[in-house]
Design an enzyme around this catalytic site. Structure first.
Site, PDB file in Angstrom:
ATOM      1  N   GLY A  15      32.180  27.037  52.237  1.00 28.17           N
ATOM      2  CA  GLY A  15      33.376  26.477  52.843  1.00 28.17           C
ATOM      3  C   GLY A  15      33.214  26.317  54.341  1.00 28.17           C
ATOM      4  O   GLY A  15      34.196  26.260  55.089  1.00 28.17           O
ATOM      5  N   GLY A  16      31.975  26.215  54.802  1.00 31.22           N
ATOM      6  CA  GLY A  16      31.694  26.134  56.233  1.00 31.22           C
ATOM      7  C   GLY A  16      31.688  24.728  56.790  1.00 31.22           C
ATOM      8  O   GLY A  16      31.292  24.516  57.932  1.00 31.22           O
ATOM      9  N   ASP A  64      30.260  22.196  44.857  1.00 30.41           N
ATOM     10  CA  ASP A  64      31.677  22.332  44.504  1.00 30.41           C
ATOM     11  C   ASP A  64      31.852  23.661  43.781  1.00 30.41           C
ATOM     12  O   ASP A  64      31.487  23.793  42.614  1.00 30.41           O
ATOM     13  CB  ASP A  64      32.105  21.171  43.607  1.00 30.41           C
ATOM     14  CG  ASP A  64      33.595  21.210  43.273  1.00 30.41           C
ATOM     15  OD1 ASP A  64      34.274  22.210  43.635  1.00 30.41           O
ATOM     16  OD2 ASP A  64      34.087  20.256  42.651  1.00 30.41           O
ATOM     17  N   VAL A  65      32.403  24.652  44.472  1.00 33.04           N
ATOM     18  CA  VAL A  65      32.487  25.989  43.889  1.00 33.04           C
ATOM     19  C   VAL A  65      33.536  26.087  42.795  1.00 33.04           C
ATOM     20  O   VAL A  65      33.634  27.128  42.130  1.00 33.04           O
ATOM     21  CB  VAL A  65      32.747  27.066  44.973  1.00 33.04           C
ATOM     22  CG1 VAL A  65      31.590  27.140  45.947  1.00 33.04           C
ATOM     23  CG2 VAL A  65      34.070  26.824  45.685  1.00 33.04           C
ATOM     24  N   SER A 137      43.852  35.894  52.991  1.00 31.14           N
ATOM     25  CA  SER A 137      44.980  35.277  53.691  1.00 31.14           C
ATOM     26  C   SER A 137      46.057  36.319  53.905  1.00 31.14           C
ATOM     27  O   SER A 137      46.184  37.277  53.125  1.00 31.14           O
ATOM     28  CB  SER A 137      45.551  34.116  52.861  1.00 31.14           C
ATOM     29  OG  SER A 137      46.788  33.667  53.389  1.00 31.14           O
ATOM     30  N   TYR A 150      47.945  30.145  44.883  1.00 28.94           N
ATOM     31  CA  TYR A 150      47.365  30.512  46.180  1.00 28.94           C
ATOM     32  C   TYR A 150      47.612  31.989  46.445  1.00 28.94           C
ATOM     33  O   TYR A 150      46.700  32.731  46.827  1.00 28.94           O
ATOM     34  CB  TYR A 150      47.978  29.651  47.290  1.00 28.94           C
ATOM     35  CG  TYR A 150      47.362  29.895  48.645  1.00 28.94           C
ATOM     36  CD1 TYR A 150      46.179  29.265  49.002  1.00 28.94           C
ATOM     37  CD2 TYR A 150      47.956  30.763  49.564  1.00 28.94           C
ATOM     38  CE1 TYR A 150      45.596  29.489  50.249  1.00 28.94           C
ATOM     39  CE2 TYR A 150      47.380  30.990  50.803  1.00 28.94           C
ATOM     40  CZ  TYR A 150      46.197  30.357  51.140  1.00 28.94           C
ATOM     41  OH  TYR A 150      45.626  30.592  52.375  1.00 28.94           O
ATOM     42  N   ALA A 152      48.383  34.470  44.298  1.00 34.69           N
ATOM     43  CA  ALA A 152      47.686  35.344  43.356  1.00 34.69           C
ATOM     44  C   ALA A 152      46.193  35.406  43.657  1.00 34.69           C
ATOM     45  O   ALA A 152      45.572  36.473  43.595  1.00 34.69           O
ATOM     46  CB  ALA A 152      47.915  34.854  41.926  1.00 34.69           C
ATOM     47  N   LYS A 154      44.622  34.818  46.574  1.00 33.80           N
ATOM     48  CA  LYS A 154      44.327  35.498  47.832  1.00 33.80           C
ATOM     49  C   LYS A 154      44.588  36.998  47.728  1.00 33.80           C
ATOM     50  O   LYS A 154      43.879  37.806  48.349  1.00 33.80           O
ATOM     51  CB  LYS A 154      45.148  34.881  48.972  1.00 33.80           C
ATOM     52  CG  LYS A 154      44.740  33.456  49.310  1.00 33.80           C
ATOM     53  CD  LYS A 154      43.270  33.361  49.739  1.00 33.80           C
ATOM     54  CE  LYS A 154      42.891  31.982  50.213  1.00 33.80           C
ATOM     55  NZ  LYS A 154      41.495  31.901  50.689  1.00 33.80           N
TER      56      LYS A 154
END
Length: 245
Positions: A15-16, A64-65, A137, A150, A152, A154
C-alpha cells in the site's frame, strides 16, 4: 542520528503507492533504505495523476492484495527483508459495506491480506531479525456507524498486531502498529473535501489540524528503529488527541 539511519536495509511497504503508505515509503528512502512498494495500478507511471503519490526512487510492483493468489505469486526480489509495513486499506461509502459483497471486499483488503502477507514474508523477517508495522486506524477504538466492515477490519488489525507480536517475538521479529486519526488522503476525501464535515472534524481534534502522511511516517521510522527495541505488540494512536474527549 545513527539509530534512524536505514542504509543497507530493505523495506517493503504494502500500500506504499499513495497516501500514508507512500509517506512512510519515502521516509525510509530518505534514510538510506532500499524501498519496495506494492500498489494496485499496472505501473508506477499510472500514479502520475495522484496528488498523494510519489514513486520516484521506489521499486514498484502491482499486487492486488484483495486476491490471495496475487499475494502468493508476487515476486520477492530481495534476499533479506528488514522492515515490512502493511499499509493497505480501503473503505466503501453509501452503505455499501452493509451488503455482503462490500463487507467481504473491505475485510479481505484490510484484515485477511495482513495475515497472508505476514505469512509470506515471515521467513525473511526472521532471518533479518526484522520488524513488521501494521497500520490500523483510530476507528479500532470507536464506532463508525456507516462503515461496519472498515471498523471490524481495523479492530481486527489491532488484535492481530498484539497476537503476532507475541507469537513471533521468539523468532526475533518485532510487530507493532500505528492507528492514524484523520489524515488527508484519498480515503478520507468524503470528509476533507466537504467544508462542513471538515469544520466539525477539526473541532474534535485538540491539535486543530488534520494528520499528514509524514506524521505517520515519523512514528513508523521510530517503531522500525533500535529506539523501539523493547516495544512489542503495541499500536500507537496517532490522532492529534481526537480520542481524548
Amino acid at each position: 542520528m545513527e539509530e534512524l539511519d536505514f542504509s543497507g536495509k530493505t523495506v517493503l511497504v504494502i500500500g506504499g503507492s499513495s497516501g500514508i503508505g507512500n509517506g512512510i515509503a519515502r521516509s525510509f528512502l530518505e534514510r538510506g533504505a532500499t524501498v519496495y512498494v506494492w500498489g494496485t495500478r499496472p505501473s508506477a507511471d499510472d500514479y502520475a495523476d495522484s496528488p498523494d503519490a510519489c514513486l520516484e526512487g521506489l521499486h514498484y510492483w502491482q499486487v492486488d492484495v484483495a486476491k490471495a493468489t496475487q499475494i502468493d505469486a508476487a515476486p520477492t526480489p530481495f534476499e533479506r527483508l528488514d522492515v515490512l509495513v502493511q499499509a493497505q486499506g480501503t473503505v466503501l461509502y453509501d452503505r455499501q459495506e452493509f451488503e455482503p459483497e462490500g463487507f467481504s471486499h473491505v475485510v479481505e483488503v484490510n484484515l485477511i491480506s495482513l495475515m497472508s502477507c505476514a505469512r509470506k514474508f515471515h521467513a525473511q523477517l526472521k532471518a533479518a531479525q526484522g520488524a513488521m508495522i501494521i497500520i490500523s486506524s483510530a476507528a479500532a477504538f470507536h464506532s463508525t456507524r456507516g462503515n461496519p466492515a472498515y471498523n471490524a477490519s481495523k479492530t481486527g488489525a489491532f488484535g492481530l498486531t498484539r497476537t503476532l507480536g507475541e507469537a513471533w517475538a521468539r523468532d526475533g521479529i518485532r510487530v507493532n502498529g500505528i492507528a492514524p486519526g484523520l489524515v488527508q488522503t484519498k480515503l478520507t476525501r468524503v470528509t476533507t473535501d466537504n467544508p462542513k464535515r471538515l469544520e466539525g472534524a477539526l473541532r474534535a481534534i485538540p491539535l486543530g489540524r488534520l494528520g499528514t502522511p509524514q506524521d505517520m511516517a515519523n512514528v513508523a521510522i521510530f517503531l522500525a528503529s533500535p529506539l523501539a527495541a523493547y516495544m512489542l505488540g503495541q499500536t500507537l494512536l496517532v490522532d492529534g488527541g481526537m480520542l481524548l474527549a
